[in-house]
Motif scaffolding. Structure first.
Motif, short mmCIF file in Angstrom:
data_model
loop_
_atom_site.label_atom_id
_atom_site.label_comp_id
_atom_site.label_asym_id
_atom_site.label_seq_id
_atom_site.Cartn_x
_atom_site.Cartn_y
_atom_site.Cartn_z
N PHE A 190 0.83 -1.21 0.00
CA PHE A 190 0.00 0.00 0.00
C PHE A 190 0.87 1.26 0.00
O PHE A 190 1.75 1.41 0.84
N HIS A 191 0.57 2.17 -0.95
CA HIS A 191 1.29 3.44 -1.04
C HIS A 191 0.30 4.60 -1.01
O HIS A 191 -0.38 4.87 -2.01
N PRO A 192 0.19 5.29 0.14
CA PRO A 192 -0.68 6.48 0.19
C PRO A 192 0.01 7.66 -0.49
O PRO A 192 1.21 7.88 -0.30
N PHE A 193 -0.75 8.40 -1.29
CA PHE A 193 -0.25 9.63 -1.92
C PHE A 193 -0.76 10.80 -1.09
O PHE A 193 -1.93 11.16 -1.16
N GLU A 194 0.13 11.36 -0.30
CA GLU A 194 -0.24 12.36 0.69
C GLU A 194 -0.87 13.60 0.05
O GLU A 194 -0.31 14.21 -0.86
N GLY A 195 -2.08 13.94 0.54
CA GLY A 195 -2.77 15.14 0.10
C GLY A 195 -3.42 15.06 -1.26
O GLY A 195 -4.03 16.02 -1.72
N ARG A 196 -3.33 13.90 -1.92
CA ARG A 196 -3.91 13.76 -3.26
C ARG A 196 -5.36 13.31 -3.17
O ARG A 196 -5.78 12.68 -2.21
N HIS A 197 -6.10 13.66 -4.21
CA HIS A 197 -7.54 13.42 -4.24
C HIS A 197 -7.88 12.26 -5.18
O HIS A 197 -7.08 11.38 -5.40
N HIS A 198 -9.08 12.29 -5.72
CA HIS A 198 -9.57 11.25 -6.65
C HIS A 198 -9.92 11.94 -7.97
O HIS A 198 -10.87 12.73 -8.00
N PRO A 199 -9.15 11.71 -9.02
CA PRO A 199 -8.02 10.80 -9.14
C PRO A 199 -6.73 11.41 -8.61
O PRO A 199 -6.69 12.60 -8.27
N ILE A 200 -5.68 10.60 -8.57
CA ILE A 200 -4.37 11.09 -8.14
C ILE A 200 -3.84 12.08 -9.17
O ILE A 200 -3.20 13.07 -8.84
N PHE A 201 -4.09 11.81 -10.44
CA PHE A 201 -3.76 12.73 -11.53
C PHE A 201 -4.77 12.52 -12.66
O PHE A 201 -5.45 11.50 -12.72
N TYR A 202 -4.87 13.51 -13.56
CA TYR A 202 -5.80 13.44 -14.69
C TYR A 202 -5.03 13.09 -15.95
O TYR A 202 -4.11 13.82 -16.34
N TYR A 203 -5.40 12.00 -16.57
CA TYR A 203 -4.64 11.57 -17.74
C TYR A 203 -4.83 12.47 -18.94
O TYR A 203 -4.02 12.49 -19.86
#
Length: 199
Positions: free
Chosen positions: A159-172
């Motif tokens: 498991f790798h949490p991406f601190e402070g990131r939302h849904h999605p982590i990035f927009y393709y």
């Protein structure tokens, strides 16, 4: 490698994983970004989408010689709804018609975990799970509960949490951020760890 796109079973396109597919194929992995039925186009539910995902993995296993792949080395990944479907495929007990649909490895990008929560079983495929700590669809306490359930049954979950990131982590569809490169690096390391890429 089989990918399933995000979109809440309503929208989305296989285009989402073309970039990752191209990158992995440069490393020697046959990578497919599959389409599946979405409600916007076909007035279907998530159940039909999951049946499509099952059929996609069956298709890969039935065409291993043609594709030049190993039937026991099929990794399945996805984002959001697609990540949920990948996790659900990993939760299948592998009996009957479902025996050809179970992945050997899971790569989950910010999956919606409410549906897989009660499907966790022993002997699930090893999984990589990447999630933003501020994900609006799956709260961190739900993620932590899922990881605990997976591990307590003897399964591997990295498991790798991406601190402070939302849904999605990035927009393709938008300019890529460093999060994309981080995610790609985690995927490569996980594939190497399990022998899908040479060291």
């Amino acid at each position: 490698m089989a990918w399933f796109f995000a979109g809440g079973w309503k929208y989305g396109s296989p285009l989402q994983f073309y970039r990752e597919s191209a990158h992995l194929s440069e490393l020697g992995i046959l990578s497919v970004s599959f389409d599946y039925r979405i409600s916007y186009l076909y007035h279907t539910t998530r159940q039909e989408a999951l049946e499509d995902a099952k059929d996609a993995i069956k298709w890969m296993r039935k065409h291993t010689e043609e594709l030049g792949i190993s039937a026991d080395r099929i990794a399945v990944g996805g984002a959001s709804a697609g990540g949920c479907m990948a996790a659900l495929l990993g939760s299948l007990d592998g009996t009957g018609e479902d025996c050809l649909s179970v992945p050997n490895l899971l790569l989950l990008e910010y999956p919606t975990l409410a549906l897989p929560m009660e499907k966790v079983r022993k002997k699930m495929p090893p999984m990589l799970l990447c999630m933003g700590t501020k994900d609006e669809f799956t709260k961190m306490e739900v993620v932590e509960d899922y990881v605990h359930k997976v591990k307590i049954l003897g399964n591997e979950c990295e498991f790798h949490p991406f601190e402070g990131r939302h849904h999605p982590i990035f927009y393709y569809r938008k300019p890529l951020t460093k999060d994309y490169n981080t995610l790609l690096s985690l995927i490569e390391k996980f594939l190497r760890k399990h022998g899908y890429l040479s060291m």
